[in-house]
Design a protein around this motif. Structure first.
Motif, PDB file in Angstrom:
ATOM      1  N   GLN A 147       0.752  -1.120   0.055  1.00  0.00           N
ATOM      2  CA  GLN A 147      -0.054  -0.015   0.057  1.00  0.00           C
ATOM      3  C   GLN A 147       0.941   1.302   0.056  1.00  0.00           C
ATOM      4  O   GLN A 147       2.031   1.399   0.818  1.00  0.00           O
ATOM      5  N   THR A 148       0.728   2.220  -0.759  1.00  0.00           N
ATOM      6  CA  THR A 148       1.169   3.580  -0.665  1.00  0.00           C
ATOM      7  C   THR A 148       0.420   4.506  -0.080  1.00  0.00           C
ATOM      8  O   THR A 148      -1.011   4.409  -0.186  1.00  0.00           O
TER       9      THR A 148
ATOM     10  N   TRP B  55       0.581  -2.190  -6.226  1.00  0.00           N
ATOM     11  CA  TRP B  55       0.304  -1.316  -5.207  1.00  0.00           C
ATOM     12  C   TRP B  55      -1.005  -0.732  -5.015  1.00  0.00           C
ATOM     13  O   TRP B  55      -1.789  -0.422  -5.959  1.00  0.00           O
ATOM     14  N   ILE B  56      -1.361  -0.452  -3.739  1.00  0.00           N
ATOM     15  CA  ILE B  56      -2.721   0.077  -3.619  1.00  0.00           C
ATOM     16  C   ILE B  56      -2.791   1.654  -3.252  1.00  0.00           C
ATOM     17  O   ILE B  56      -2.143   2.047  -2.610  1.00  0.00           O
ATOM     18  N   THR B  57      -3.777   2.177  -3.954  1.00  0.00           N
ATOM     19  CA  THR B  57      -3.877   3.555  -3.811  1.00  0.00           C
ATOM     20  C   THR B  57      -5.094   4.200  -2.846  1.00  0.00           C
ATOM     21  O   THR B  57      -5.875   3.357  -2.986  1.00  0.00           O
TER      22      THR B  57
ATOM     23  N   LEU C 159       0.537  -3.676 -11.285  1.00  0.00           N
ATOM     24  CA  LEU C 159      -0.996  -3.442 -11.058  1.00  0.00           C
ATOM     25  C   LEU C 159      -1.081  -2.200 -10.167  1.00  0.00           C
ATOM     26  O   LEU C 159      -0.615  -2.510  -9.142  1.00  0.00           O
ATOM     27  N   LYS C 160      -2.200  -1.371 -10.513  1.00  0.00           N
ATOM     28  CA  LYS C 160      -2.402  -0.309  -9.337  1.00  0.00           C
ATOM     29  C   LYS C 160      -3.612  -0.694  -8.985  1.00  0.00           C
ATOM     30  O   LYS C 160      -4.579  -0.970  -9.846  1.00  0.00           O
ATOM     31  N   VAL C 161      -4.092  -0.900  -7.816  1.00  0.00           N
ATOM     32  CA  VAL C 161      -5.318  -1.013  -7.328  1.00  0.00           C
ATOM     33  C   VAL C 161      -5.921   0.209  -6.398  1.00  0.00           C
ATOM     34  O   VAL C 161      -5.261   0.679  -5.749  1.00  0.00           O
TER      35      VAL C 161
ATOM     36  N   HIS D 137       1.041   9.735  -9.858  1.00  0.00           N
ATOM     37  CA  HIS D 137      -0.008   8.817 -10.572  1.00  0.00           C
ATOM     38  C   HIS D 137      -0.317   9.328 -11.864  1.00  0.00           C
ATOM     39  O   HIS D 137      -1.163   9.165 -12.736  1.00  0.00           O
ATOM     40  N   ILE D 138       0.804  10.049 -12.574  1.00  0.00           N
ATOM     41  CA  ILE D 138       0.777  10.165 -14.085  1.00  0.00           C
ATOM     42  C   ILE D 138       1.561   9.421 -14.726  1.00  0.00           C
ATOM     43  O   ILE D 138       2.851   9.403 -14.559  1.00  0.00           O
TER      44      ILE D 138
END
Length: 241
Positions: A45-46, A148-150, A174-176, A240-241
């Protein structure tokens, strides 16, 4: 669209279109439970320790009982209240905190001596690259992250309105985004119902909290993130860009 992401020890294929269709109406807990089950290694997690980040941590650590490493970027420019919340979360959740920062500097004074006074005013892109983007990428690499979880929500800003629940980042991870479909009201209802700790600055006009020198209060009727980079057309720090 089927994509795959890999670490040293595993390669996992994800059909993003199918996943996003399947989980569009799912709860954050269901999305996180799927992530835990299907990403046995390399899930992190970030967190900037804003209220939405705290909700995700609470679900992972208290509801699902599945602690994952939490990446925190110590920019050296946080509000004191933010750092106090980090310390409190470590105690309450026995948090697996992984802190990353700009190399070779440990204080604001040392940062200014190396990069100049008020770098955020002179070159905000460089400031964010030094304090956030580089440390994040280094942290994801060092933790051998697959996903990683945002804590982003679609209603936080126009630029996030079409954000999917699952996406692929530029490095093949993968971004969740488990609370993408939630509203600000949904988040605060959850906080009240579950007793989630949060930054007291949220009660003082700061719905979104970043670095102290460049975060201001938000007035009634303003966008939730209007206090970030006020006076500029900037909407994202670059992570996140």
């Amino acid at each position: 669209m089927t994509v795959s992401t890999a670490s040293r020890n595993q390669t996992i294929a994800f059909d993003l279109d199918k996943l996003n269709e399947q989980f569009e109406t799912a709860t954050p807990k269901e999305i996180l439970a799927w992530s835990i089950e299907n990403i046995p290694m390399g899930l992190v997690q970030t967190s900037a320790f804003n209220v939405d980040d705290m909700i995700i941590t609470h679900i992972l650590y208290s509801e699902l009982k599945h602690p994952v490493p939490v990446i925190f970027l110590d920019t050296l420019h946080h509000f004191p209240e933010s750092l106090e919340l980090v310390a409190k979360a470590i105690q309450i959740y026995n948090l697996d905190l992984q802190t990353f920062k700009t190399p070779d500097v440990d204080t604001r004074e040392a940062f200014e001596a190396k990069y100049g006074d008020k770098l955020w005013d002179k070159d905000i892109a460089q400031f964010h690259h030094i304090t956030k983007i580089e440390p994040l990428l280094r942290g994801l690499d060092e933790l051998n992250s697959v996903a990683w979880i945002t804590g982003r929500r679609r209603d936080q800003a126009v630029t996030r309105a079409n954000m999917p629940i699952f996406e692929f980042d530029g490095k093949g991870r993968l971004k969740v985004n488990p609370i993408a479909t939630w509203t600000r009201k949904d988040s605060w209802v959850y906080v009240a119902e579950h007793g989630v700790i949060y930054n007291p600055l949220h009660d003082k006009g700061y719905p979104s909290i970043g670095d102290e020198p460049i975060t201001t209060k938000v007035g009634e009727g303003e966008d939730e993130r209007a206090g970030r980079w006020r006076g500029s057309d900037k909407t994202e720090c670059g992570i996140h860009i």
